[in-house]
Each structure stands twice: as structure tokens, then as C-alpha cells.
Design a protein around this motif. Structure first.
Motif, PDB file in Angstrom:
ATOM      1  N   GLU A 220      16.967  -2.674  -6.998  1.00 49.11           N
ATOM      2  CA  GLU A 220      15.544  -2.726  -7.296  1.00 49.11           C
ATOM      3  C   GLU A 220      14.807  -1.946  -6.221  1.00 49.11           C
ATOM      4  OE1 GLU A 220      14.169  -4.019  -9.940  1.00 49.11           O
ATOM      5  OE2 GLU A 220      16.030  -4.829 -10.768  1.00 49.11           O
ATOM      6  N   VAL A 221      13.678  -1.327  -6.574  1.00 45.99           N
ATOM      7  CA  VAL A 221      12.976  -0.451  -5.633  1.00 45.99           C
ATOM      8  C   VAL A 221      11.477  -0.738  -5.629  1.00 45.99           C
ATOM      9  CG1 VAL A 221      12.504   1.936  -4.953  1.00 45.99           C
ATOM     10  CG2 VAL A 221      14.680   1.371  -6.078  1.00 45.99           C
ATOM     11  N   ILE A 222      10.913  -0.840  -4.423  1.00 44.42           N
ATOM     12  CA  ILE A 222       9.460  -0.840  -4.243  1.00 44.42           C
ATOM     13  C   ILE A 222       9.109   0.387  -3.414  1.00 44.42           C
ATOM     14  CG2 ILE A 222       7.412  -2.047  -3.420  1.00 44.42           C
ATOM     15  CD1 ILE A 222       8.883  -4.645  -3.560  1.00 44.42           C
ATOM     16  N   LEU A 223       8.292   1.265  -3.949  1.00 44.71           N
ATOM     17  CA  LEU A 223       7.869   2.466  -3.240  1.00 44.71           C
ATOM     18  C   LEU A 223       6.436   2.258  -2.751  1.00 44.71           C
ATOM     19  CD1 LEU A 223       8.298   5.424  -2.381  1.00 44.71           C
ATOM     20  CD2 LEU A 223       7.530   6.115  -4.657  1.00 44.71           C
ATOM     21  N   PHE A 224       6.295   2.038  -1.438  1.00 47.80           N
ATOM     22  CA  PHE A 224       4.978   1.905  -0.838  1.00 47.80           C
ATOM     23  C   PHE A 224       4.498   3.301  -0.420  1.00 47.80           C
ATOM     24  CE2 PHE A 224       6.451  -2.540   0.068  1.00 47.80           C
ATOM     25  CZ  PHE A 224       5.465  -3.190  -0.657  1.00 47.80           C
ATOM     26  N   HIS A 225       3.635   3.874  -1.249  1.00 50.23           N
ATOM     27  CA  HIS A 225       3.093   5.210  -0.988  1.00 50.23           C
ATOM     28  C   HIS A 225       1.998   5.078   0.070  1.00 50.23           C
ATOM     29  CE1 HIS A 225       1.010   9.047  -2.738  1.00 50.23           C
ATOM     30  NE2 HIS A 225       1.523   9.236  -1.528  1.00 50.23           N
ATOM     31  N   THR A 226       2.322   5.440   1.307  1.00 55.82           N
ATOM     32  CA  THR A 226       1.477   5.185   2.471  1.00 55.82           C
ATOM     33  C   THR A 226       0.634   6.412   2.806  1.00 55.82           C
ATOM     34  OG1 THR A 226       3.302   3.818   3.279  1.00 55.82           O
ATOM     35  CG2 THR A 226       1.528   4.299   4.830  1.00 55.82           C
ATOM     36  N   TYR A 227      -0.696   6.230   2.891  1.00 49.93           N
ATOM     37  CA  TYR A 227      -1.576   7.371   3.113  1.00 49.93           C
ATOM     38  C   TYR A 227      -2.879   6.935   3.780  1.00 49.93           C
ATOM     39  CZ  TYR A 227      -3.694   5.371  -1.056  1.00 49.93           C
ATOM     40  OH  TYR A 227      -4.262   4.488  -1.945  1.00 49.93           O
ATOM     41  N   ASP A 228      -3.594   7.916   4.313  1.00 47.00           N
ATOM     42  CA  ASP A 228      -4.930   7.716   4.885  1.00 47.00           C
ATOM     43  C   ASP A 228      -5.931   8.185   3.832  1.00 47.00           C
ATOM     44  OD1 ASP A 228      -7.403   8.010   6.168  1.00 47.00           O
ATOM     45  OD2 ASP A 228      -6.497   8.579   8.073  1.00 47.00           O
ATOM     46  N   PHE A 229      -6.513   7.246   3.091  1.00 44.01           N
ATOM     47  CA  PHE A 229      -7.355   7.605   1.955  1.00 44.01           C
ATOM     48  C   PHE A 229      -8.538   8.481   2.368  1.00 44.01           C
ATOM     49  CE2 PHE A 229     -11.064   6.926  -0.741  1.00 44.01           C
ATOM     50  CZ  PHE A 229     -10.563   7.277  -1.976  1.00 44.01           C
ATOM     51  N   ALA A 230      -9.232   8.104   3.427  1.00 46.34           N
ATOM     52  CA  ALA A 230     -10.456   8.815   3.808  1.00 46.34           C
ATOM     53  C   ALA A 230     -10.192  10.291   4.080  1.00 46.34           C
ATOM     54  CB  ALA A 230     -11.081   8.150   5.031  1.00 46.34           C
ATOM     55  N   HIS A 231      -9.121  10.589   4.820  1.00 43.65           N
ATOM     56  CA  HIS A 231      -8.887  11.970   5.241  1.00 43.65           C
ATOM     57  C   HIS A 231      -7.899  12.726   4.361  1.00 43.65           C
ATOM     58  CE1 HIS A 231     -10.289   9.922   8.999  1.00 43.65           C
ATOM     59  NE2 HIS A 231     -11.045  10.981   9.016  1.00 43.65           N
ATOM     60  N   GLU A 232      -6.863  12.039   3.856  1.00 42.86           N
ATOM     61  CA  GLU A 232      -5.827  12.737   3.101  1.00 42.86           C
ATOM     62  C   GLU A 232      -6.087  12.778   1.601  1.00 42.86           C
ATOM     63  OE1 GLU A 232      -1.778  12.302   5.681  1.00 42.86           O
ATOM     64  OE2 GLU A 232      -2.301  10.614   4.386  1.00 42.86           O
ATOM     65  N   VAL A 233      -6.884  11.865   1.107  1.00 43.28           N
ATOM     66  CA  VAL A 233      -7.154  11.819  -0.330  1.00 43.28           C
ATOM     67  C   VAL A 233      -8.584  12.228  -0.644  1.00 43.28           C
ATOM     68  CG1 VAL A 233      -7.164  10.361  -2.398  1.00 43.28           C
ATOM     69  CG2 VAL A 233      -5.426  10.010  -0.621  1.00 43.28           C
ATOM     70  N   ASN A 234      -9.534  11.652   0.099  1.00 45.60           N
ATOM     71  CA  ASN A 234     -10.948  11.933  -0.169  1.00 45.60           C
ATOM     72  C   ASN A 234     -11.471  13.142   0.600  1.00 45.60           C
ATOM     73  OD1 ASN A 234     -13.181  10.965  -1.730  1.00 45.60           O
ATOM     74  ND2 ASN A 234     -14.171  10.325   0.163  1.00 45.60           N
ATOM     75  N   LEU A 235     -10.684  13.646   1.542  1.00 49.40           N
ATOM     76  CA  LEU A 235     -11.060  14.787   2.385  1.00 49.40           C
ATOM     77  C   LEU A 235     -12.428  14.559   3.034  1.00 49.40           C
ATOM     78  CD1 LEU A 235      -9.350  17.332   2.917  1.00 49.40           C
ATOM     79  CD2 LEU A 235     -10.920  18.595   1.473  1.00 49.40           C
ATOM     80  N   ASP A 236     -12.538  13.421   3.683  1.00 49.35           N
ATOM     81  CA  ASP A 236     -13.797  12.999   4.295  1.00 49.35           C
ATOM     82  C   ASP A 236     -13.901  13.556   5.717  1.00 49.35           C
ATOM     83  OD1 ASP A 236     -16.140  11.773   4.943  1.00 49.35           O
ATOM     84  OD2 ASP A 236     -15.333   9.735   5.028  1.00 49.35           O
ATOM     85  N   TYR A 237     -14.464  14.770   5.815  1.00 49.36           N
ATOM     86  CA  TYR A 237     -14.660  15.427   7.109  1.00 49.36           C
ATOM     87  C   TYR A 237     -16.089  15.955   7.199  1.00 49.36           C
ATOM     88  CZ  TYR A 237      -9.584  15.429   7.762  1.00 49.36           C
ATOM     89  OH  TYR A 237      -8.273  15.052   7.917  1.00 49.36           O
ATOM     90  N   ASP A 238     -16.520  16.210   8.426  1.00 47.30           N
ATOM     91  CA  ASP A 238     -17.857  16.783   8.632  1.00 47.30           C
ATOM     92  C   ASP A 238     -17.957  18.142   7.942  1.00 47.30           C
ATOM     93  OD1 ASP A 238     -18.440  14.600  10.215  1.00 47.30           O
ATOM     94  OD2 ASP A 238     -17.901  15.618  12.089  1.00 47.30           O
ATOM     95  N   ALA A 239     -19.174  18.481   7.520  1.00 42.84           N
ATOM     96  CA  ALA A 239     -19.416  19.761   6.824  1.00 42.84           C
ATOM     97  C   ALA A 239     -19.495  20.895   7.834  1.00 42.84           C
ATOM     98  CB  ALA A 239     -20.692  19.671   5.999  1.00 42.84           C
ATOM     99  N   ARG A 240     -18.354  21.256   8.363  1.00 47.32           N
ATOM    100  CA  ARG A 240     -18.240  22.369   9.312  1.00 47.32           C
ATOM    101  C   ARG A 240     -16.808  22.881   9.252  1.00 47.32           C
ATOM    102  NH1 ARG A 240     -15.396  20.564  13.665  1.00 47.32           N
ATOM    103  NH2 ARG A 240     -15.343  18.303  14.042  1.00 47.32           N
ATOM    104  N   PRO A 241     -16.538  24.051   9.766  1.00 50.50           N
ATOM    105  CA  PRO A 241     -15.166  24.578   9.735  1.00 50.50           C
ATOM    106  C   PRO A 241     -14.198  23.695  10.524  1.00 50.50           C
ATOM    107  CG  PRO A 241     -16.725  26.325  10.184  1.00 50.50           C
ATOM    108  CD  PRO A 241     -17.496  25.039  10.290  1.00 50.50           C
ATOM    109  N   HIS A 242     -13.028  23.469   9.972  1.00 58.19           N
ATOM    110  CA  HIS A 242     -11.981  22.672  10.618  1.00 58.19           C
ATOM    111  C   HIS A 242     -10.679  23.463  10.612  1.00 58.19           C
ATOM    112  CE1 HIS A 242     -13.898  18.599  10.906  1.00 58.19           C
ATOM    113  NE2 HIS A 242     -14.689  19.141   9.983  1.00 58.19           N
ATOM    114  N   LEU A 243      -9.859  23.219  11.631  1.00 62.55           N
ATOM    115  CA  LEU A 243      -8.530  23.808  11.696  1.00 62.55           C
ATOM    116  C   LEU A 243      -7.523  22.726  11.310  1.00 62.55           C
ATOM    117  CD1 LEU A 243      -6.656  26.177  12.428  1.00 62.55           C
ATOM    118  CD2 LEU A 243      -6.569  25.245  14.768  1.00 62.55           C
ATOM    119  N   PHE A 244      -6.844  22.905  10.169  1.00 60.30           N
ATOM    120  CA  PHE A 244      -5.844  21.955   9.694  1.00 60.30           C
ATOM    121  C   PHE A 244      -4.454  22.463  10.052  1.00 60.30           C
ATOM    122  CE2 PHE A 244      -9.564  21.174   7.135  1.00 60.30           C
ATOM    123  CZ  PHE A 244      -9.594  19.787   7.024  1.00 60.30           C
ATOM    124  N   ILE A 245      -3.635  21.575  10.614  1.00 64.74           N
ATOM    125  CA  ILE A 245      -2.293  21.944  11.065  1.00 64.74           C
ATOM    126  C   ILE A 245      -1.268  21.074  10.343  1.00 64.74           C
ATOM    127  CG2 ILE A 245      -0.743  22.146  13.041  1.00 64.74           C
ATOM    128  CD1 ILE A 245      -3.208  22.324  14.829  1.00 64.74           C
TER     129      ILE A 245
END
Length: 309
Positions: A220-245
Motif C-alpha cells: 500500500e502507498v501514501i504519497l505525501f506531495h510536499t511543497y511550499d504553496f506560497a512560493h512554489e505553487v502560487n509564485l508569491d514574490y514581490d513585483a520586482r526582478p528575481h534570480l531563481f536558481i
């Protein structure tokens, strides 16, 4: 020799896991979930002719009715926990080891410690696997207190800070780990996976093939899909240029988040929907987990799954 700081953090991990489990049990004292107690589970009415050794005579004195104490039998559930420790799980890096504001790996570590505490209380067997670009660790499933302390020590080591100049880029190879786990677990087991599921689109089918392998072997399998909703899903960043790495490859991309937010969110929605659909297809429990929220996200789905098993 363990440093005083390591011992202090190790004790904190153990203490925190116990506090979370005890708080959850107290908060759900009227729930149908049993197994937290090592002995008593429930009452049932006494049937004429059966043994009287488990009759609750104190209850008889209050109700004038005969009730028998039921005791929870050992389930011998085997649970193997898999933690993705690839570099992408370190996001956000500055929050590594901070349980009050955790990154993905920190959340997964504490979540695993909580489940280990819960499994130990229920006398179930538990094991731990760590993976990145390869299988870094695979322990057997055992139910002893010694094994619990050993696994907590391993988890505590993952919480230790790593200096930027010593950080190693670790890519994800979840498919290989799942295939190996499917072959190593010789008895039907519950496999719990903590991962951000960041795989290249070309490797997505490999992931589902590995999950299908586990199900084919009756796990049996439980897959806990772990993420940071604000930054990785909603892309909640200030309205300015950002460098993503890219934490796994080191690739860099400079952009203004609000210019791509709509298209990005649409793609992430499709990703989540695809994962959920494929998981349902293979009868795998898919649980999205936002690291900004509490451990009820893992405890309740886990207990529901365990009760079915």
C-alpha cells in the motif's frame, strides 16, 4: 562522540514528535481510531457462555449490565518511510532545521518522526529510506524502542546545517528508490513517501511505473506531495526582478514573477491534477501537503489508511 548541540536537537526532535502525537490523540478522543493504547480498546456486551475474565465489574456495578473489555491485538503493520533528500527539498534553504517555519526537508523529517512515534505506540514495525540521485539509506522495519531511537538519530543528522560552500547538488531519482523498495520489502507493507515530486516531464512515466511496481507487489502507498504553496505553487514574490536558481542543477533564471505568474499557476494546477489522477488510477493515496500548515495533514490520512489495513 555526539556534540552537546546534536544531543539537544535530537532530544527536541523526540520531544516534539511525542507532543504532536499526544496532542492529536487528545484532540480526537471521540474518534473511531483505536490502537493508541497498548491494551484496552473498547467495550462490547457480554454473551452468555463465554469467559468472564474480561468482564468489567465496576461498569456492571454502575449499569447493572455485563460488558466485556476488548483489547487491541498487535497488528504487525510494517511501514517503510521514504524521504526525498534531494537539493530541491532544501527550499527555502534559510529555513532548514527551523520547525516554526520549515523548508520541505525539515517538514518531512519532523513528519517522519511523528509517524515513527505513532507507529511505535501502536506496536507496528517501521523503517526508513533516504534517497536523492541514488538510494542513500534503506533500513529494515522493526518495532523496538532501540530502533526508534536509531532512526530518530538518523533524522536528526539531516537537520544539521550545511555551509553553502560544502553543499552538494543532489538530483532526484525517486523511481529507482521505489523500485528497490518494492523488491526489498518481502512482506506486504505500507510505503509512505515524502517528496516534492519535482521530476523532469520525460521521467514522469518512470515515477508512475515505480509506483505501479509497489502496487503490483501488494504494497500500500501514501504519497505525501510536499511543497511550499506560497512560493512554489502560487509564485508569491514581490513585483520586482528575481534570480531563481535550480537547487539540483544550479541553473539560473532571472525574471519578474508577476509577468509569468498566470501561466506558471496554470502549469502547476495541471501537474497536481495529473499526479492525483494517476495515483487514483493505481489506487495510491495522494495527499498534497503544504509545509506552512500543520501535521494533521499527514496524521489523519495516515490513520485512515492504517484503519483500512
Amino acid at each position: 562522540m555526539l556534540s552537546s548541540e546534536h544531543i539537544s536537537r535530537y532530544k527536541s526532535l523526540d520531544f516534539y514528535a511525542r507532543q504532536v502525537v499526544e496532542g492529536f490523540i487528545t484532540g480526537r478522543h471521540k474518534s473511531p481510531f483505536h490502537g493508541f493504547s497498548a491494551e484496552f480498546s473498547d467495550y462490547r456486551q457480554y454473551n452468555t457462555g463465554e469467559s468472564t475474565k474480561n468482564i468489567d465489574w465496576h461498569l456492571y456495578g454502575r449499569t447493572d449490565r455485563l460488558y466485556v473489555k476488548q483489547f487491541e491485538e498487535e497488528t504487525n503493520l510494517r511501514c517503510q518511510m521514504l524521504i526525498d533528500q534531494s537539493s530541491s527539498m532544501l527550499f527555502p534553504i534559510e529555513h532548514h532545521g527551523d520547525i516554526d517555519n520549515p523548508n520541505k526537508l525539515t517538514f518531512a523529517i519532523y513528519a517522519a518522526a511523528v509517524l515513527i512515534e505513532l507507529l511505535h505506540r501502536q506496536r507496528d514495525a517501521f523503517g526508513l529510506s533516504l534517497f536523492s540521485g541514488q538510494v542513500d539509506l534503506l533500513t529494515p522495519c522493526r518495532s523496538s524502542s532501540v530502533h526508534q531511537q536509531y532512526l530518530l538519530g538518523l533524522l536528526d543528522e539531516l537537520l544539521q546545517p550545511v555551509k553553502a560552500d560544502k553543499r552538494v547538488l543532489r538530483e532526484t531519482s525517486i523511481a529507482e528508490t521505489l523500485h528497490l523498495t518494492a523488491e526489498q520489502l518481502h512482506k506486504r507493507s505500507l510505503v509512505v513517501v515524502f517528496t516534492d515530486a519535482f521530476v523532469h516531464p520525460d521521467e514522469e512515466e518512470l515515477l508512475f511505473d515505480a509506483l505501479r511496481h509497489l502496487r503490483h507487489n501488494k504494497h500500500e502507498v501514501i504519497l505525501f506531495h510536499t511543497y511550499d504553496f506560497a512560493h512554489e505553487v502560487n509564485l508569491d514574490y514581490d513585483a520586482r526582478p528575481h534570480l531563481f536558481i535550480d537547487l539540483e542543477s544550479g541553473r539560473q533564471l532571472k525574471l519578474q514573477p508577476n509577468e509569468v505568474a498566470e501561466a506558471y499557476r496554470r502549469q502547476m494546477t495541471e501537474l497536481f491534477a495529473n499526479l492525483k489522477q494517476r495515483a487514483m488510477q493505481y489506487r495510491i493515496d495522494y495527499v498534497p501537503v503544504d509545509i506552512a500548515k500543520g501535521f494533521h495533514q499527514i496524521l489523519l490520512p495516515f490513520l485512515l489508511k492504517r484503519s483500512k489495513l
